[in-house]
Scaffold this motif. Structure first.
Motif, PDB file in Angstrom:
ATOM      1  N   ASP A  82       4.546  23.017  -7.460  1.00  0.00           N
ATOM      2  CA  ASP A  82       4.317  23.186  -6.028  1.00  0.00           C
ATOM      3  C   ASP A  82       2.837  23.028  -5.715  1.00  0.00           C
ATOM      4  N   ASP A  83       2.504  22.097  -4.840  1.00  0.00           N
ATOM      5  CA  ASP A  83       1.108  21.817  -4.497  1.00  0.00           C
ATOM      6  C   ASP A  83       0.416  22.974  -3.790  1.00  0.00           C
ATOM      7  N   GLU A  84       1.154  23.929  -3.276  1.00  0.00           N
ATOM      8  CA  GLU A  84       0.546  25.001  -2.499  1.00  0.00           C
ATOM      9  C   GLU A  84      -0.185  26.014  -3.374  1.00  0.00           C
ATOM     10  N   SER A  85       0.118  26.065  -4.655  1.00  0.00           N
ATOM     11  CA  SER A  85      -0.516  27.043  -5.534  1.00  0.00           C
ATOM     12  C   SER A  85      -1.471  26.353  -6.485  1.00  0.00           C
ATOM     13  N   ASP A  86      -2.774  26.631  -6.334  1.00  0.00           N
ATOM     14  CA  ASP A  86      -3.780  26.037  -7.209  1.00  0.00           C
ATOM     15  C   ASP A  86      -4.185  26.992  -8.322  1.00  0.00           C
ATOM     16  N   ASP A  87      -3.610  28.180  -8.352  1.00  0.00           N
ATOM     17  CA  ASP A  87      -4.046  29.184  -9.311  1.00  0.00           C
ATOM     18  C   ASP A  87      -3.537  28.935 -10.722  1.00  0.00           C
ATOM     19  N   ASP A  88      -2.588  28.031 -10.910  1.00  0.00           N
ATOM     20  CA  ASP A  88      -2.013  27.862 -12.230  1.00  0.00           C
ATOM     21  C   ASP A  88      -2.725  26.799 -13.068  1.00  0.00           C
ATOM     22  N   VAL A  89      -3.834  26.242 -12.607  1.00  0.00           N
ATOM     23  CA  VAL A  89      -4.581  25.268 -13.390  1.00  0.00           C
ATOM     24  C   VAL A  89      -5.917  25.888 -13.753  1.00  0.00           C
ATOM     25  N   LYS A  90      -6.157  26.015 -15.050  1.00  0.00           N
ATOM     26  CA  LYS A  90      -7.401  26.621 -15.522  1.00  0.00           C
ATOM     27  C   LYS A  90      -8.034  25.690 -16.544  1.00  0.00           C
ATOM     28  N   PRO A  91      -9.367  25.560 -16.518  1.00  0.00           N
ATOM     29  CA  PRO A  91      -9.998  24.692 -17.503  1.00  0.00           C
ATOM     30  C   PRO A  91      -9.843  25.235 -18.910  1.00  0.00           C
ATOM     31  N   CYS A  92      -9.659  24.368 -19.845  1.00  0.00           N
ATOM     32  CA  CYS A  92      -9.531  24.745 -21.243  1.00  0.00           C
ATOM     33  C   CYS A  92     -10.350  23.745 -22.049  1.00  0.00           C
ATOM     34  N   ILE A  93     -11.542  24.125 -22.432  1.00  0.00           N
ATOM     35  CA  ILE A  93     -12.427  23.228 -23.162  1.00  0.00           C
ATOM     36  C   ILE A  93     -12.190  23.433 -24.648  1.00  0.00           C
ATOM     37  N   HIS A  94     -11.862  22.360 -25.339  1.00  0.00           N
ATOM     38  CA  HIS A  94     -11.622  22.442 -26.765  1.00  0.00           C
ATOM     39  C   HIS A  94     -12.947  22.558 -27.519  1.00  0.00           C
ATOM     40  N   PRO A  95     -12.991  23.409 -28.540  1.00  0.00           N
ATOM     41  CA  PRO A  95     -14.221  23.517 -29.334  1.00  0.00           C
ATOM     42  C   PRO A  95     -14.474  22.231 -30.107  1.00  0.00           C
ATOM     43  N   LEU A  96     -15.727  21.956 -30.361  1.00  0.00           N
ATOM     44  CA  LEU A  96     -16.092  20.744 -31.114  1.00  0.00           C
ATOM     45  C   LEU A  96     -15.730  20.849 -32.563  1.00  0.00           C
ATOM     46  N   GLU A 106       0.820  -1.203   0.000  1.00  0.00           N
ATOM     47  CA  GLU A 106       0.000   0.000   0.000  1.00  0.00           C
ATOM     48  C   GLU A 106       0.861   1.262   0.000  1.00  0.00           C
ATOM     49  N   PRO A 107       0.688   2.112  -1.023  1.00  0.00           N
ATOM     50  CA  PRO A 107       1.444   3.367  -1.025  1.00  0.00           C
ATOM     51  C   PRO A 107       0.845   4.354  -0.028  1.00  0.00           C
ATOM     52  N   ALA A 108       1.686   5.182   0.578  1.00  0.00           N
ATOM     53  CA  ALA A 108       1.211   6.206   1.507  1.00  0.00           C
ATOM     54  C   ALA A 108       0.623   7.386   0.749  1.00  0.00           C
ATOM     55  N   LYS A 109       1.101   7.583  -0.487  1.00  0.00           N
ATOM     56  CA  LYS A 109       0.586   8.681  -1.300  1.00  0.00           C
ATOM     57  C   LYS A 109       0.738   8.329  -2.774  1.00  0.00           C
ATOM     58  N   VAL A 110      -0.044   9.030  -3.581  1.00  0.00           N
ATOM     59  CA  VAL A 110       0.074   8.933  -5.033  1.00  0.00           C
ATOM     60  C   VAL A 110       0.183  10.349  -5.575  1.00  0.00           C
ATOM     61  N   TYR A 111       0.554  10.452  -6.829  1.00  0.00           N
ATOM     62  CA  TYR A 111       0.698  11.743  -7.487  1.00  0.00           C
ATOM     63  C   TYR A 111      -0.261  11.766  -8.664  1.00  0.00           C
ATOM     64  N   LEU A 112      -1.183  12.731  -8.653  1.00  0.00           N
ATOM     65  CA  LEU A 112      -2.160  12.855  -9.725  1.00  0.00           C
ATOM     66  C   LEU A 112      -1.690  13.899 -10.732  1.00  0.00           C
ATOM     67  N   ARG A 113      -1.904  13.586 -11.990  1.00  0.00           N
ATOM     68  CA  ARG A 113      -1.592  14.522 -13.064  1.00  0.00           C
ATOM     69  C   ARG A 113      -2.797  14.562 -13.994  1.00  0.00           C
ATOM     70  N   ALA A 114      -3.308  15.759 -14.264  1.00  0.00           N
ATOM     71  CA  ALA A 114      -4.396  15.874 -15.237  1.00  0.00           C
ATOM     72  C   ALA A 114      -3.811  15.576 -16.618  1.00  0.00           C
ATOM     73  N   ALA A 115      -4.471  14.723 -17.371  1.00  0.00           N
ATOM     74  CA  ALA A 115      -3.976  14.345 -18.698  1.00  0.00           C
ATOM     75  C   ALA A 115      -3.774  15.590 -19.554  1.00  0.00           C
ATOM     76  N   ASP A 116      -2.702  15.613 -20.294  1.00  0.00           N
ATOM     77  CA  ASP A 116      -2.383  16.708 -21.217  1.00  0.00           C
ATOM     78  C   ASP A 116      -2.237  18.054 -20.530  1.00  0.00           C
ATOM     79  N   CYS A 117      -1.804  18.062 -19.275  1.00  0.00           N
ATOM     80  CA  CYS A 117      -1.703  19.324 -18.541  1.00  0.00           C
ATOM     81  C   CYS A 117      -0.280  19.608 -18.081  1.00  0.00           C
TER      82      CYS A 117
END
Length: 159
Positions: free
Chosen positions: A145-159, A64-75
Motif C-alpha cells: 500500500d503506497d499510503e504507508s512509508d514506514d515499512d521501508v528502512k535503509p539497510c546498509i551491508h557491512p563491507l 506514453e504510460p500514465a504511471k510507472v511502478y518503482l521497486r527498490a532492488a532487493d526490497c
C-alpha cells in the motif's frame, strides 16, 4: 625456425579482408533501439519531479504510460506508484509519487539512481549514495500500500 613462425602468422584465420562471410555485428545505427536500463544523478532538490533521459521519452513516443511502478532492488514486492509527466516538448518526468519514494529511501543531492525496466511499467531502482556506494533496503512486511512509508528502512551491508 623464426621464418616458420613468421609464415604461420597472418595465414587466413578468418581475419582481414576477403576472408569470406563476415561475423561482425551490424553497425550500431542499424540495430533496433532497446532501452532497458538508464541512470539519473540527483543534481537538484531530491524531492521534486525527476527528468528522465530524453532517449527514454523518445523511445516511448506514442505509448506514453500514465504511471510507472518503482521497486527498490532487493526490497521485496513493494511497488511505489509514480505518475509520469510528458511535457509536450519531448521530456518525461517522474512526478506525483516520486517524493514518497525519495523520502522513504532517503534520496539526497548527488546520489546516483540506476533504473532497470522489468516490464509491465515496473522499474527496479538501485540507489547509490554520495560515496557512490550502493544502499540496500529491506521491508518489514509484505505491505504494498503506497499510503504507508514506514515499512521501508535503509539497510546498509557491512563491507
Amino acid at each position: 625456425m623464426a621464418s616458420t613462425s613468421r609464415t604461420r602468422r597472418g595465414r587466413g584465420r578468418g581475419r582481414g579482408r576477403g576472408s569470406g562471410s563476415s561475423s561482425l555485428p551490424p553497425p550500431p545505427s542499424t540495430l533496433p533501439l532497446i532501452i532497458e536500463e538508464f541512470f539519473i544523478v540527483v543534481c537538484e532538490d531530491p524531492l521534486v519531479k525527476k527528468e528522465l533521459p530524453k532517449k527514454i521519452a523518445d523511445y516511448l513516443d506514442g505509448q506514453e504510460p500514465a504511471k510507472v511502478y518503482l521497486r527498490a532492488a532487493d526490497c521485496g514486492p513493494r511497488l511505489w506508484t509514480v505518475e509520469v509527466l510528458f511535457d509536450g516538448q519531448g521530456r518525461m518526468y517522474l512526478d506525483k509519487g516520486w517524493e514518497k519514494f525519495a523520502i522513504a529511501h532517503g534520496v539526497d543531492f548527488g546520489w546516483f539512481l540506476h533504473f532497470k525496466y522489468e516490464g509491465d511499467d515496473v522499474l527496479t531502482v538501485k540507489v547509490f549514495d554520495g560515496t557512490m556506494c550502493r544502499r540496500y533496503y529491506y521491508s518489514d512486511g509484505e505491505d504494498t500500500d503506497d499510503e504507508s512509508d514506514d515499512d521501508v528502512k535503509p539497510c546498509i551491508h557491512p563491507l
